[in-house]
Design an enzyme around this catalytic site. Structure first.
Site: not given
Length: 315
Positions: A226, A233, A291, A294
């Site tokens: 990120h 996301d 995730e 993500h």
């Protein structure tokens, strides 16, 4: 956020590319089935009830992929579950973990931010590419934003970004625009929760989170994708209604349902999750195993760790 460790369930599948969903979404489970789908039990010994092919199954707590109607000693009616005479409470592990983190948070938001801004990102060799962050909606304005870290609806419970915006490196943003165009044929669009994250915010996550919960957040000593502007996301939304599409778990849930290969929930939820993953992978993104929301862009390692606040980036 990057979840480093999550409570496990036996129902979790081995991580692998998803089977191709069919041309249309599976039907939603009945209301009676939906009331029973979920996790039950004390501590980490959880029983999972999930739907597949229109039937309910039980997994965990001594059972293994057992059709619910034939599970010996298991009674489920109206949301109440008992196994061998013992009542198993319904659980929401994601909410429990968030409550645990918030209860242990230390430092007020202003002080955390000031300390993080004084800190220095980790030193690295010169990057192959310079930062070229652009607003992701520039390439397709129908991409919707729901930036959780610009408000209080996040696991920290307070705002971390100055405004609700989302940025990616230009090649990643262009690729995301192509994903949006491809999904429109399915009547769907992208709903983005987070993208570029300044390093100082990653440091705030770390400093505010109790040490015993550090496995749930990225280590600022290494930075994150990120921070490099190459992670996003996101989920899906219905173009006709504007409503988010239901997935097996919530965004940032911090539970077994967050895994990209989680086999619980409903057939329809898993179909939507896998459809999102296939669409993203076609344009060079890779899902994070822990995730489902993500995705990292393929060239993330070419960029440096960024620390520019949103207030200094273009609208």
């Amino acid at each position: 956020m990057a979840l480093r460790s999550i409570l496990g369930l036996s129902i979790l599948a081995a991580f692998a590319a998803p089977a191709l969903p069919g041309d249309s979404a599976p039907p939603a489970p009945s209301a009676a089935q939906q009331r029973l789908i979920g996790e039950y039990g004390p501590a980490t010994d959880l029983l999972e009830i999930y739907e597949a092919g229109g039937r309910l199954y039980a997994d965990g707590h001594g059972l293994h992929v057992q059709p619910l109607e034939s599970a010996s000693g298991l009674k489920a009616d109206g949301g109440s579950v008992t196994l061998d005479g013992a009542r198993l409470p319904r659980r929401d592990i994601g909410a429990e973990v968030v409550a645990q983190i918030r209860a242990g948070e230390h430092g007020d938001p202003a002080a955390l931010r000031a300390a993080a801004l004084r800190a220095t990102p980790p030193a690295e060799p010169p990057a192959k590419r310079a930062m070229d962050l652009v607003p992701i909606t520039r390439f397709d304005p129908t991409i919707k934003l729901d930036i959780r870290y610009a408000g209080s609806d996040n696991f920290m419970g307070f705002p971390l970004y100055e405004r609700p915006a989302a940025y990616l490196q230009r090649p990643a943003a262009e690729a995301l625009g192509r994903v949006q165009q491809a999904l429109k044929a399915e009547g769907l669009g992208l709903l983005v929760h987070d993208a570029y994250r300044p390093w100082f915010v990653t440091r705030m996550f770390w400093d505010a989170t109790p040490p015993e919960d550090h496995m749930f957040v990225a280590d600022p000593a290494r930075g994150s994708r990120h921070n490099r502007g190459c992670a996003v996301d996101l989920t899906l939304y219905d173009l006709a209604t504007g409503r988010p599409v239901e997935m097996p778990g919530r965004y940032d849930e911090m539970s077994p349902r967050s895994y990209a290969a989680y086999a619980g929930g409903t057939s329809r939820q898993r179909w939507a999750r896998d459809l999102l993953r296939r669409a993203m992978e076609r344009e060079g993104f890779q899902v994070l195993a822990e995730e489902w929301w993500h995705f990292d862009y393929k060239e993330w390692a070419d960029y440096p760790i960024g620390n520019t606040p949103f207030s200094a980036l273009p609208d």
